[in-house]
Every structure is written in C-alpha cells, then in structure tokens.
Design a protein around this motif. Structure first.
Motif, PDB file in Angstrom:
ATOM      1  N   ASP A   4      52.357  57.339  27.603  1.00  0.00           N
ATOM      2  CA  ASP A   4      53.696  56.832  27.863  1.00  0.00           C
ATOM      3  C   ASP A   4      54.671  57.492  26.887  1.00  0.00           C
ATOM      4  N   LYS A   5      55.633  58.231  27.403  1.00  0.00           N
ATOM      5  CA  LYS A   5      56.588  58.960  26.557  1.00  0.00           C
ATOM      6  C   LYS A   5      57.931  58.241  26.444  1.00  0.00           C
ATOM      7  N   SER A   6      58.038  57.011  26.975  1.00  0.00           N
ATOM      8  CA  SER A   6      59.310  56.304  26.899  1.00  0.00           C
ATOM      9  C   SER A   6      59.552  55.837  25.462  1.00  0.00           C
ATOM     10  N   PRO A   7      60.827  55.816  25.044  1.00  0.00           N
ATOM     11  CA  PRO A   7      61.143  55.416  23.669  1.00  0.00           C
ATOM     12  C   PRO A   7      60.738  53.973  23.403  1.00  0.00           C
ATOM     13  N   ASP A   8      60.336  53.729  22.185  1.00  0.00           N
ATOM     14  CA  ASP A   8      59.995  52.382  21.757  1.00  0.00           C
ATOM     15  C   ASP A   8      61.286  51.548  21.688  1.00  0.00           C
ATOM     16  N   ILE A  12      65.079  52.386  19.975  1.00  0.00           N
ATOM     17  CA  ILE A  12      66.336  52.309  20.728  1.00  0.00           C
ATOM     18  C   ILE A  12      67.313  51.388  20.008  1.00  0.00           C
ATOM     19  N   LYS A  45      69.466  62.352  19.168  1.00  0.00           N
ATOM     20  CA  LYS A  45      68.129  61.855  19.517  1.00  0.00           C
ATOM     21  C   LYS A  45      67.829  60.552  18.798  1.00  0.00           C
ATOM     22  N   SER A  50      65.224  58.413  21.406  1.00  0.00           N
ATOM     23  CA  SER A  50      64.161  59.309  21.869  1.00  0.00           C
ATOM     24  C   SER A  50      63.350  59.880  20.715  1.00  0.00           C
TER      25      SER A  50
END
Length: 132
Positions: A4-8, A12, A45, A50
C-alpha cells in the motif's frame, strides 16, 4: 501482495499543520525549504503527506515557524490505554531540574559510588520530606 503506497493519515495531518502554520506566518514553500536546507518540492511532499518528515526536520521547521513541535500533532486522537508514566516522570524531572540546586543535587547523587550511601541519602531525603 502489493504494498500500500497511500500516505499515512498521521503524515497527512502533520503536513497539513505544517502548511497551515507556514501560510499563517506568510512564508512561501521556498522560504521554508531554504530554512530547512531542502527544495520547495520536498516541502510540497511533506505538506501533502506523500513523504514523511523526519524528527530533525520537523524540529527545525518548528524552530523556523516559532511553534512547539507538539503543534503539528494537535488534533490527532491519542491511542487508547496510553501509558502516561513516561510523560509524568519527564514532567517531574523537569520540575526537579528547574529547582534551585536540583541539577547540582542530581549530579552529586550520581557521583556517589556506594550504593549503600545512596540508599542512606534517599532515606534521609524521604524522612526530611515526610515520606518515611
């Protein structure tokens, strides 16, 4: 299995708080980047969550933005069943360290080589404080 590459969500949140404080003070991303030794793209970023910001960069950002590091975490839910023992001890130690003679007493106590003498000193201090 795909990673899973979605931001924590915490990254955020910290990034949003970074952006909010930067904008509140009227700084550009470039000004913050220059202060942190980064490119403005890296700040983008961080602010977008990200990329996660390291502890040292977060501290530097807090210094530059004149805000406590804790500001970036305000609004996050504390974990359930949190053990506040470490925080309580840290607050007690900070209070002790700010007393006149506190640092000198701590250093002198640590320099006593005899465990028995340290125990006697502790017993004496408890008796004087009424904690017998």
């Amino acid at each position: 299995m795909a990673e899973d590459k979605s931001p924590d969500p915490v990254d955020i949140h910290v990034g949003r708080r970074l952006r909010m404080r930067r904008k509140d003070l009227g700084y550009s991303q470039q000004a913050l980047a220059d202060a942190l030794g980064l490119t403005f793209q890296q700040v983008q970023k961080y602010e977008g969550g990200s990329n996660r910001i390291s502890a040292s960069k977060l501290h530097a950002a807090a210094v530059f933005l004149k805000t406590p590091v804790a500001f970036f975490f305000e609004g996050l839910v504390d974990p359930e069943g949190i053990d506040s023992t470490a925080a309580t001890l840290a607050n007690e130690m900070a209070g002790f360290w700010s007393l006149p003679g506190g640092p000198d007493l701590a250093r002198a106590y640590a320099a006593i080589e005899s465990a028995g003498m340290r125990k006697h000193l502790m017993d004496l201090a408890r008796a004087i404080a009424g904690q017998e």
